[in-house]
Design a protein around this motif. Sequence first.
Motif, PDB file in Angstrom:
ATOM      1  N   UNK A 154      -1.157  -8.103   6.662  1.00 27.51           N
ATOM      2  CA  UNK A 154      -2.511  -7.525   6.084  1.00 27.51           C
ATOM      3  C   UNK A 154      -2.737  -5.931   6.397  1.00 27.51           C
ATOM      4  N   UNK A 155      -1.963  -5.861   7.290  1.00 32.41           N
ATOM      5  CA  UNK A 155      -1.696  -3.904   7.400  1.00 32.41           C
ATOM      6  C   UNK A 155      -0.774  -3.800   6.140  1.00 32.41           C
ATOM      7  N   UNK A 156       0.472  -4.043   5.930  1.00 34.75           N
ATOM      8  CA  UNK A 156       1.547  -3.688   5.122  1.00 34.75           C
ATOM      9  C   UNK A 156       0.666  -3.808   3.655  1.00 34.75           C
ATOM     10  N   UNK A 157       0.334  -5.417   2.906  1.00 36.44           N
ATOM     11  CA  UNK A 157      -0.235  -5.847   1.932  1.00 36.44           C
ATOM     12  C   UNK A 157      -1.487  -5.536   1.512  1.00 36.44           C
ATOM     13  N   UNK A 158      -2.137  -5.353   2.484  1.00 37.35           N
ATOM     14  CA  UNK A 158      -3.440  -5.710   2.568  1.00 37.35           C
ATOM     15  C   UNK A 158      -4.010  -6.987   2.068  1.00 37.35           C
ATOM     16  N   UNK A 159      -3.654  -7.953   2.308  1.00 36.57           N
ATOM     17  CA  UNK A 159      -3.683  -9.493   2.112  1.00 36.57           C
ATOM     18  C   UNK A 159      -2.849 -10.266   3.441  1.00 36.57           C
ATOM     19  N   UNK A 160      -3.427 -11.555   2.968  1.00 34.65           N
ATOM     20  CA  UNK A 160      -3.239 -11.626   3.782  1.00 34.65           C
ATOM     21  C   UNK A 160      -2.241 -13.300   2.845  1.00 34.65           C
ATOM     22  N   UNK A 161      -0.516 -13.230   3.406  1.00 32.50           N
ATOM     23  CA  UNK A 161       0.065 -13.675   1.865  1.00 32.50           C
ATOM     24  C   UNK A 161       0.983 -15.339   2.608  1.00 32.50           C
ATOM     25  N   UNK A 162       1.118 -15.701   4.412  1.00 31.45           N
ATOM     26  CA  UNK A 162       1.770 -16.696   4.732  1.00 31.45           C
ATOM     27  C   UNK A 162       0.615 -17.730   5.141  1.00 31.45           C
ATOM     28  N   UNK A 163      -0.818 -17.380   5.475  1.00 32.83           N
ATOM     29  CA  UNK A 163      -1.726 -18.028   5.757  1.00 32.83           C
ATOM     30  C   UNK A 163      -2.837 -17.797   5.978  1.00 32.83           C
ATOM     31  N   UNK A 164      -3.929 -17.973   6.315  1.00 33.07           N
ATOM     32  CA  UNK A 164      -5.367 -16.885   6.864  1.00 33.07           C
ATOM     33  C   UNK A 164      -5.586 -17.071   8.194  1.00 33.07           C
ATOM     34  N   UNK A 170       0.752  -1.220   0.061  1.00 31.81           N
ATOM     35  CA  UNK A 170      -0.169  -0.160   0.005  1.00 31.81           C
ATOM     36  C   UNK A 170       0.556   1.195   0.349  1.00 31.81           C
ATOM     37  N   UNK A 171       1.870   1.022   0.768  1.00 27.97           N
ATOM     38  CA  UNK A 171       3.370   2.617   1.229  1.00 27.97           C
ATOM     39  C   UNK A 171       3.403   2.163   0.014  1.00 27.97           C
ATOM     40  N   UNK A 172       3.660   3.901  -1.822  1.00 25.92           N
ATOM     41  CA  UNK A 172       4.503   4.297  -2.141  1.00 25.92           C
ATOM     42  C   UNK A 172       5.912   4.151  -2.709  1.00 25.92           C
ATOM     43  N   UNK A 173       6.701   4.273  -1.136  1.00 23.97           N
ATOM     44  CA  UNK A 173       7.610   4.587  -0.809  1.00 23.97           C
ATOM     45  C   UNK A 173       8.502   3.286  -0.815  1.00 23.97           C
ATOM     46  N   UNK A 174       7.891   2.351  -0.213  1.00 18.93           N
ATOM     47  CA  UNK A 174       8.294   0.752   0.063  1.00 18.93           C
ATOM     48  C   UNK A 174       8.116   0.232  -1.385  1.00 18.93           C
ATOM     49  N   UNK A 175       7.579   0.418  -2.015  1.00 12.62           N
ATOM     50  CA  UNK A 175       7.455   0.083  -3.163  1.00 12.62           C
ATOM     51  C   UNK A 175       7.906   0.323  -4.545  1.00 12.62           C
ATOM     52  N   UNK A 176       7.850   1.858  -4.567  1.00 13.03           N
ATOM     53  CA  UNK A 176       9.565   2.660  -5.214  1.00 13.03           C
ATOM     54  C   UNK A 176      10.584   1.997  -4.795  1.00 13.03           C
ATOM     55  N   UNK A 177      11.201   1.909  -3.355  1.00  9.98           N
ATOM     56  CA  UNK A 177      12.497   1.731  -2.888  1.00  9.98           C
ATOM     57  C   UNK A 177      12.714  -0.286  -3.593  1.00  9.98           C
ATOM     58  N   UNK A 178      12.164  -0.589  -2.691  1.00  7.69           N
ATOM     59  CA  UNK A 178      12.091  -2.500  -3.558  1.00  7.69           C
ATOM     60  C   UNK A 178      12.072  -2.388  -5.695  1.00  7.69           C
ATOM     61  N   UNK A 179      11.766  -1.181  -6.130  1.00 10.71           N
ATOM     62  CA  UNK A 179      12.067  -1.910  -7.518  1.00 10.71           C
ATOM     63  C   UNK A 179      13.462  -1.213  -7.773  1.00 10.71           C
ATOM     64  N   UNK A 180      13.697  -0.259  -7.166  1.00  9.45           N
ATOM     65  CA  UNK A 180      15.073   0.078  -7.298  1.00  9.45           C
ATOM     66  C   UNK A 180      16.223  -1.271  -6.643  1.00  9.45           C
ATOM     67  N   UNK A 181      15.878  -0.937  -6.170  1.00  8.34           N
ATOM     68  CA  UNK A 181      16.885  -2.219  -5.274  1.00  8.34           C
ATOM     69  C   UNK A 181      16.921  -3.803  -5.995  1.00  8.34           C
ATOM     70  N   UNK A 182      16.024  -4.254  -6.698  1.00  4.88           N
ATOM     71  CA  UNK A 182      15.913  -4.979  -7.756  1.00  4.88           C
ATOM     72  C   UNK A 182      16.362  -4.617  -9.436  1.00  4.88           C
ATOM     73  N   UNK A 183      16.131  -3.922  -9.322  1.00  7.40           N
ATOM     74  CA  UNK A 183      16.985  -3.732 -10.726  1.00  7.40           C
ATOM     75  C   UNK A 183      18.354  -3.488 -10.222  1.00  7.40           C
ATOM     76  N   UNK A 184      18.047  -2.877  -9.638  1.00  8.41           N
ATOM     77  CA  UNK A 184      20.059  -2.973  -9.587  1.00  8.41           C
ATOM     78  C   UNK A 184      21.024  -3.716  -8.402  1.00  8.41           C
ATOM     79  N   UNK A 185      20.648  -3.850  -7.475  1.00  9.60           N
ATOM     80  CA  UNK A 185      21.650  -4.562  -6.016  1.00  9.60           C
ATOM     81  C   UNK A 185      21.460  -6.276  -6.494  1.00  9.60           C
ATOM     82  N   UNK A 186      20.141  -6.288  -6.520  1.00  9.53           N
ATOM     83  CA  UNK A 186      19.848  -7.464  -6.124  1.00  9.53           C
ATOM     84  C   UNK A 186      20.654  -8.704  -7.673  1.00  9.53           C
TER      85      UNK A 186
END
Length: 166
Positions: free
Chosen positions: A125-135, A9-25
Amino acid sequence: FFFFFFFFKQKTAYEMLRSLVGSEMCIRDRYTGFYNFCKRNHKNELNKKALESLIKSGALDNLGLNRREMLLSFEKIINKLDRENKNNIQGQINLFEQPENKGTEEILFTKEEEMPTDELLRMEREVTGIYISGHPTTKYKEVCKKLKCTFIGDIIKREDTFNLTN
């Protein structure tokens, strides 16, 4: 584990990750641990809020620490890296300071028990808006089988079958 980032949900986390995936990883080898992840991405403006979101979403679960340990130590790590960057310009050393211990990764982490599953799911759920690892209702699956509960999916199937025959 980068699947999680597209649900932020948080744009800053997504933008930060996009740059990480593209460069460092993609350019370097895989991360060897949580401290390694923080250190290598600190120069890419890895801030506390974005790192906290990554931890809460479960995106960093395979870096050797559980979420409680990461949440308790990430601020100390970022502060330490900030101090290092402030005090040491790239390639410059201070003659009056003692060399830093190479085992700093061990010092920053304390062994803690993982949080309860309900708390982990709440953070996801708070961060992503969905349950990922279970329910949260998964723990009631066996109780439902014992009580021979009728599931909504079964009712819908019955209604579809009933409508087709009439």
